[in-house]
Write an enzyme that holds these catalytic residues in place. Structure first.
Site, PDB file in Angstrom:
ATOM      1  N   TYR A  91     -15.975  15.185 -16.844  1.00 29.77           N
ATOM      2  CA  TYR A  91     -16.417  13.795 -16.719  1.00 29.77           C
ATOM      3  C   TYR A  91     -17.396  13.682 -15.553  1.00 29.77           C
ATOM      4  CZ  TYR A  91     -16.160   8.865 -15.403  1.00 29.77           C
ATOM      5  OH  TYR A  91     -16.479   7.589 -15.049  1.00 29.77           O
TER       6      TYR A  91
ATOM      7  N   LYS B 247      -7.510   3.595 -19.627  1.00 27.60           N
ATOM      8  CA  LYS B 247      -7.852   4.031 -20.978  1.00 27.60           C
ATOM      9  C   LYS B 247      -6.669   3.816 -21.928  1.00 27.60           C
ATOM     10  CE  LYS B 247     -11.821   5.343 -19.240  1.00 27.60           C
ATOM     11  NZ  LYS B 247     -11.653   5.231 -17.787  1.00 27.60           N
TER      12      LYS B 247
ATOM     13  N   ASP C 170      -6.892  16.573 -16.124  1.00 29.14           N
ATOM     14  CA  ASP C 170      -7.131  15.168 -16.472  1.00 29.14           C
ATOM     15  C   ASP C 170      -6.724  14.984 -17.931  1.00 29.14           C
ATOM     16  OD1 ASP C 170      -8.141  12.673 -17.178  1.00 29.14           O
ATOM     17  OD2 ASP C 170      -9.912  12.873 -15.910  1.00 29.14           O
TER      18      ASP C 170
ATOM     19  N   ARG D  12       0.833  -1.204   0.000  1.00 28.26           N
ATOM     20  CA  ARG D  12       0.000   0.000   0.000  1.00 28.26           C
ATOM     21  C   ARG D  12       0.868   1.254   0.000  1.00 28.26           C
ATOM     22  NH1 ARG D  12      -2.330   2.690   4.350  1.00 28.26           N
ATOM     23  NH2 ARG D  12      -2.066   0.896   5.734  1.00 28.26           N
TER      24      ARG D  12
END
Length: 389
Positions: free
Chosen positions: A108, A206, A181, A55
């Site tokens: 978005y 993506k 973004d 983590r």
């Protein structure tokens, strides 16, 4: 090196001198053993030391972070479990109750939802601007509590390209941190840090990974001090990247420049043909002459991208019917993979927006979003013609 070369030669974790594997090793371990308590304690002090717990850091994940920082021209990066994990992690790390955010109006839907939630739960004020007018942003950012500017290189699904050079320069002059973004452009088409951005976020799901087989996100920072400020909050949030997801993304990155060329070429052909079809009332593609962002897109992007959208004369019902009639393209929510995907944003990706917000964002009831893949363009056009009402 040229970006195509950098994409092929991704960063590798250290390996013994003399030989190393051509592919980045996958290290799935959740924890790492130490020989002394002092060494373990020292390793927990920051993001770049020995690995302690995945983590907090992992060899495969760090290779992805360093690769993305190199591609975007950043000082460092943090990999996340998803694109929304990256956006949420950065917003939660940088904002506190009472702060103010200025955001591009056409965002978005997931980003819009997070900002709305922060406004409702934590008293963070969000002002939306067009993204085309620097003076409008400067007026909105005059309040001394303004902390963050949120933009998208290419807006989903309208293809709007904001005035990145102007807005980012104005944000820097006003002392406002900027977040862009860059998921829809990828570093192949645009590198916002070179234009003045402080943070660049990606849904690595993506174009970066590119094969519809991984969920991931990342934030790349122009300044390493900002990365170190954000990193502890992201560790606490727990939205860390999985080593296998990072490995899949690293597998996809070497072909990113090749794939982006095909995405852009196919989308440009389809956009031009759709403009001439009487069943289509509008086509949104930033490199298409007549698009409102055409001049900015030619200035900011090195290609039109693989995402286009178009409005059908029959409205909502025509849009929904079209996405059910295609056969080569697939009805699916994501984008940026090698296959062509279609959606109806008003009822899917932007369902969080009411009718007024949809209209403000430029999303018509009959708008269809198409993530153009790398199939043969004539096969795609035949599929579109057959599905049009």
């Amino acid at each position: 090196m040229d970006l195509s070369s950098r994409a092929v030669h991704v960063v590798h974790p250290p390996f013994p001198e003399g030989s190393r594997p051509l592919s980045v090793p996958l290290v799935p371990s959740s924890a790492f053993a130490f020989s002394s308590a002092d060494a373990l304690a020292e390793a927990m002090a920051g993001p770049d030391g020995p690995y302690v717990y995945s983590r907090r850091g992992n060899p495969t994940v760090r290779a992805l972070e360093q690769t993305l920082a190199g591609l975007e021209g950043g000082a460092g990066a943090i990999a996340f479990a998803s694109g929304m994990g990256a956006i949420s992690g950065v917003l939660l790390a940088l904002l506190k109750p009472g702060d103010r955010v200025v955001a591009q109006r056409c965002l978005y839907g997931g980003t819009y939802a997070v900002l709305s939630d922060l406004a409702a739960r934590y008293g963070i004020h969000v002002t939306y601007v067009s993204g085309d007018d620097v003076a409008e942003f400067e007026r909105a950012a005059q309040h001394p509590a303004t902390r963050l500017l949120v933009l998208e290189t290419v807006a989903n699904p309208t293809g709007q390209v904001p005035d990145l050079p102007g807005l980012l320069a104005a944000a820097r002059m006003l002392g406002v941190t900027s977040l862009v973004d860059n998921s829809l452009a990828s570093p192949v088409l645009c590198r916002p840090i070179e234009l003045g951005a402080d943070v660049v976020v990606h849904s690595t799901t993506k174009y970066l990974a590119g094969h519809s087989d991984v969920l991931g996100g990342a934030a790349v920072f122009a300044d390493d001090g900002l990365r170190r400020r954000v990193w502890p909050r992201t560790v606490e949030l727990g939205a860390c990247a999985d080593p296998f997801a990072a490995w899949l993304t690293l597998r996809g990155i070497p072909t990113l420049p090749l794939r982006m060329r095909e995405h852009c070429a196919n989308a440009a052909v389809l956009a031009e043909r759709l403009v001439g079809d009487g069943r289509v009332t509008a086509v949104h593609y930033p490199w298409l002459a007549g698009h409102p962002s055409y001049a900015l897109a030619r200035k900011v992007l090195s290609g039109g991208g693989g995402l286009l959208s178009f409005e059908l004369a029959g409205g909502r019902e025509a849009g929904r019917a079209f996405i059910e009639r295609v056969r080569v393209a697939r009805l699916a929510l994501s984008l940026g993979g090698v296959e062509t995907l279609v959606t109806h944003p008003a009822s899917t990706s932007h369902r969080e927006l009411d009718a007024a917000a949809l209209a403000e964002a430029g999303i018509a009831p009959g708008l269809v979003r198409m993530s153009v893949g790398i199939e043969g363009v004539e096969d795609l056009w035949e599929d579109i013609e057959r599905a049009l009402p």
